[in-house]
Design a protein around this motif. Structure first.
Motif, PDB file in Angstrom:
ATOM      1  N   VAL A 249       0.826  -1.211   0.000  1.00 16.63           N
ATOM      2  CA  VAL A 249       0.000   0.000   0.000  1.00 16.63           C
ATOM      3  C   VAL A 249       0.864   1.266   0.000  1.00 16.63           C
ATOM      4  CG1 VAL A 249      -1.678   1.361   1.312  1.00 16.63           C
ATOM      5  CG2 VAL A 249      -2.034  -1.090   0.995  1.00 16.63           C
ATOM      6  N   PRO A 250       1.815   1.447   0.939  1.00 15.87           N
ATOM      7  CA  PRO A 250       2.655   2.654   0.863  1.00 15.87           C
ATOM      8  C   PRO A 250       3.520   2.699  -0.386  1.00 15.87           C
ATOM      9  CG  PRO A 250       3.438   1.172   2.595  1.00 15.87           C
ATOM     10  CD  PRO A 250       2.104   0.664   2.163  1.00 15.87           C
ATOM     11  N   LEU A 251       3.967   1.527  -0.866  1.00 14.76           N
ATOM     12  CA  LEU A 251       4.749   1.516  -2.099  1.00 14.76           C
ATOM     13  C   LEU A 251       3.914   2.027  -3.261  1.00 14.76           C
ATOM     14  CD1 LEU A 251       7.425   0.638  -3.499  1.00 14.76           C
ATOM     15  CD2 LEU A 251       6.321  -1.554  -3.959  1.00 14.76           C
ATOM     16  N   SER A 252       2.657   1.606  -3.327  1.00 13.16           N
ATOM     17  CA  SER A 252       1.760   2.059  -4.385  1.00 13.16           C
ATOM     18  C   SER A 252       1.524   3.558  -4.303  1.00 13.16           C
ATOM     19  CB  SER A 252       0.433   1.304  -4.289  1.00 13.16           C
ATOM     20  OG  SER A 252      -0.484   1.771  -5.252  1.00 13.16           O
ATOM     21  N   LEU A 253       1.358   4.079  -3.082  1.00 17.72           N
ATOM     22  CA  LEU A 253       1.130   5.518  -2.923  1.00 17.72           C
ATOM     23  C   LEU A 253       2.351   6.327  -3.339  1.00 17.72           C
ATOM     24  CD1 LEU A 253      -0.773   5.648   0.495  1.00 17.72           C
ATOM     25  CD2 LEU A 253      -1.708   5.513  -1.816  1.00 17.72           C
TER      26      LEU A 253
ATOM     27  N   PRO B 190       4.994   8.807 -12.004  1.00 17.87           N
ATOM     28  CA  PRO B 190       5.242   8.888 -13.455  1.00 17.87           C
ATOM     29  C   PRO B 190       4.727  10.187 -14.078  1.00 17.87           C
ATOM     30  CG  PRO B 190       4.438   6.709 -12.864  1.00 17.87           C
ATOM     31  CD  PRO B 190       4.269   7.578 -11.648  1.00 17.87           C
ATOM     32  N   GLY B 191       3.536  10.637 -13.657  1.00 25.39           N
ATOM     33  CA  GLY B 191       2.999  11.885 -14.190  1.00 25.39           C
ATOM     34  C   GLY B 191       3.818  13.094 -13.770  1.00 25.39           C
ATOM     35  N   LEU B 192       4.311  13.094 -12.533  1.00 20.37           N
ATOM     36  CA  LEU B 192       5.126  14.216 -12.064  1.00 20.37           C
ATOM     37  C   LEU B 192       6.442  14.308 -12.826  1.00 20.37           C
ATOM     38  CD1 LEU B 192       4.487  13.869  -8.227  1.00 20.37           C
ATOM     39  CD2 LEU B 192       3.818  15.801  -9.659  1.00 20.37           C
ATOM     40  N   VAL B 193       7.041  13.155 -13.102  1.00 18.85           N
ATOM     41  CA  VAL B 193       8.283  13.140 -13.877  1.00 18.85           C
ATOM     42  C   VAL B 193       8.029  13.606 -15.305  1.00 18.85           C
ATOM     43  CG1 VAL B 193      10.004  11.602 -14.926  1.00 18.85           C
ATOM     44  CG2 VAL B 193       9.464  11.408 -12.488  1.00 18.85           C
ATOM     45  N   HIS B 194       6.963  13.106 -15.915  1.00 17.39           N
ATOM     46  CA  HIS B 194       6.719  13.376 -17.333  1.00 17.39           C
ATOM     47  C   HIS B 194       6.203  14.788 -17.591  1.00 17.39           C
ATOM     48  CE1 HIS B 194       5.816  12.401 -21.510  1.00 17.39           C
ATOM     49  NE2 HIS B 194       4.614  12.908 -21.340  1.00 17.39           N
TER      50      HIS B 194
ATOM     51  N   VAL C  26       2.540  12.361  -0.509  1.00 17.20           N
ATOM     52  CA  VAL C  26       1.908  13.484   0.191  1.00 17.20           C
ATOM     53  C   VAL C  26       0.540  13.785  -0.414  1.00 17.20           C
ATOM     54  CG1 VAL C  26       2.034  15.978   0.597  1.00 17.20           C
ATOM     55  CG2 VAL C  26       4.035  14.554   1.022  1.00 17.20           C
ATOM     56  N   ALA C  27       0.454  13.814  -1.749  1.00 12.94           N
ATOM     57  CA  ALA C  27      -0.823  14.085  -2.418  1.00 12.94           C
ATOM     58  C   ALA C  27      -1.852  13.013  -2.104  1.00 12.94           C
ATOM     59  CB  ALA C  27      -0.604  14.184  -3.932  1.00 12.94           C
ATOM     60  N   CYS C  28      -1.410  11.754  -2.082  1.00  6.55           N
ATOM     61  CA  CYS C  28      -2.346  10.653  -1.789  1.00  6.55           C
ATOM     62  C   CYS C  28      -2.850  10.736  -0.356  1.00  6.55           C
ATOM     63  CB  CYS C  28      -1.672   9.307  -2.035  1.00  6.55           C
ATOM     64  SG  CYS C  28      -1.348   8.935  -3.774  1.00  6.55           S
ATOM     65  N   VAL C  29      -1.962  11.040   0.584  1.00  7.37           N
ATOM     66  CA  VAL C  29      -2.366  11.127   1.987  1.00  7.37           C
ATOM     67  C   VAL C  29      -3.276  12.332   2.219  1.00  7.37           C
ATOM     68  CG1 VAL C  29      -1.518  11.511   4.338  1.00  7.37           C
ATOM     69  CG2 VAL C  29      -0.350   9.883   2.845  1.00  7.37           C
ATOM     70  N   ARG C  30      -2.940  13.463   1.607  1.00  8.29           N
ATOM     71  CA  ARG C  30      -3.765  14.664   1.784  1.00  8.29           C
ATOM     72  C   ARG C  30      -5.145  14.499   1.164  1.00  8.29           C
ATOM     73  NH1 ARG C  30      -1.073  19.461   2.831  1.00  8.29           N
ATOM     74  NH2 ARG C  30      -3.193  20.289   3.101  1.00  8.29           N
ATOM     75  N   ASN C  31      -5.242  13.649   0.149  1.00  6.41           N
ATOM     76  CA  ASN C  31      -6.536  13.376  -0.503  1.00  6.41           C
ATOM     77  C   ASN C  31      -7.016  11.964  -0.198  1.00  6.41           C
ATOM     78  OD1 ASN C  31      -7.124  15.837  -1.974  1.00  6.41           O
ATOM     79  ND2 ASN C  31      -5.334  15.366  -3.219  1.00  6.41           N
TER      80      ASN C  31
ATOM     81  N   LEU D 125       8.401  10.857  -5.863  1.00  9.38           N
ATOM     82  CA  LEU D 125       7.902   9.893  -4.884  1.00  9.38           C
ATOM     83  C   LEU D 125       7.361  10.603  -3.645  1.00  9.38           C
ATOM     84  CD1 LEU D 125      10.712   7.173  -5.043  1.00  9.38           C
ATOM     85  CD2 LEU D 125       8.498   7.159  -6.193  1.00  9.38           C
ATOM     86  N   PHE D 126       8.084  11.607  -3.177  1.00 10.29           N
ATOM     87  CA  PHE D 126       7.649  12.352  -1.988  1.00 10.29           C
ATOM     88  C   PHE D 126       6.337  13.086  -2.252  1.00 10.29           C
ATOM     89  CE2 PHE D 126       7.572  16.451   0.250  1.00 10.29           C
ATOM     90  CZ  PHE D 126       7.506  15.999   1.564  1.00 10.29           C
TER      91      PHE D 126
END
Length: 267
Positions: free
Chosen positions: A155-159, A165-169, A184-189, A179-180
């Motif tokens: 679960v944390p690996l998936s988050l 990939p979108g942030l890099v691209h 953070v975005a997943c936890v905040r949402n 990754l950071f």
């Protein structure tokens, strides 16, 4: 780049958009997803390093589906060349995506390695090595403990890799920062992602029930099990394609709407 906090109900919208955009270009998106899975399967067949190479390709395959869904949402037809989009957007981004893939493979193998402490690697051999799963093995306490530990750690690996990939691209963020920002975005949402996960679970369960009923009816008409198996496999592939189509909308609303992907060979 700015992080957006969205209400929990947005998770339903992400699911709805994934299904709706998929049906705009069902053949193109399903074909691209199948091609991604085929490439990963071929990579997994390589001696010794196959499973690691296949795992390292997953972020690039996810990005291909994200870009394809973005294209379809803008009224364009995704093409199979999007399979290489991670490697045709400039040298810097290509290296970043390769690094991201290596980090994902290392993280996943670490999860499998930790699970092996509980069952001497039985679950890892079944999951990665294709070892046959017998009823005796599946019901063993060690195997089940390893399976649940793997799920918990994944679960944390998936988050970490969900938005990476979108942030890099699209935002040219370095792999470690991606990754950071992703976790953070997943936890905040978290509320929206919880609703999103439950919505997809409902879609899968409803589709599974409908397909089971259809298969039972077709079997009653004398059609063979091979045909029924084909229907079930095709439905599973279509549902997986829909799910990956929806990923780009979680990215869009968590950060900024992705811009049209760079042309091949351009940064």
């Amino acid at each position: 780049m700015k992080l957006h906090i969205v209400p929990a109900r947005t998770g339903l919208e992400w699911t709805r958009l994934g299904i709706r955009v998929f049906w705009r270009q069902p053949m193109a998106l399903a074909a691209l997803f199948f091609l991604c899975m085929a490439v990963m399967s071929l990579a997994a067949a390589l001696p010794l390093v196959g499973p690691a190479v296949a795992l390292a390709l997953l972020p690039s395959a996810t990005l291909a589906m994200m870009v394809a869904a973005a294209e379809a949402s803008q009224g364009r037809v995704p093409t199979p060349t999007l399979l290489l989009v991670a490697f045709r957007a400039g040298r810097q981004r290509m290296h970043a995506m390769l690094t991201l893939g290596a980090l994902y493979a290392a993280g996943f193998l670490l999860v499998m390695g930790l699970s092996a402490l509980l069952d001497d690697g039985q679950f890892a051999r079944v999951y990665l090595g294709g070892e046959p799963l017998t009823r005796e093995v599946a019901e063993s306490g060690g195997f089940q403990a390893a399976m649940w530990l793997s799920l918990l750690l994944y679960v944390p690996l998936s988050l970490l890799f969900w938005h990476a990939p979108g942030l890099v691209h699209w935002h040219n963020v370095s792999p470690v920062k991606a990754l950071f920002f992703s976790i953070v975005a997943c936890v905040r949402n978290l509320g929206a992602f919880t609703v999103y996960g439950l919505a997809w679970l409902g879609v899968f369960v409803a589709a599974g029930m409908a397909v089971s009923l259809a298969v039972a009816l077709l079997s009653g008409l004398g059609l063979g099990m091979g045909f029924a198996g084909g229907v079930m496999a095709g439905t599973a592939m279509m549902l997986a394609s829909m799910f990956f189509t929806s990923v780009v909308f979680t990215f869009r609303d968590s950060f900024e709407a992705p811009q049209p992907s760079p042309a091949p060979g351009q940064a």
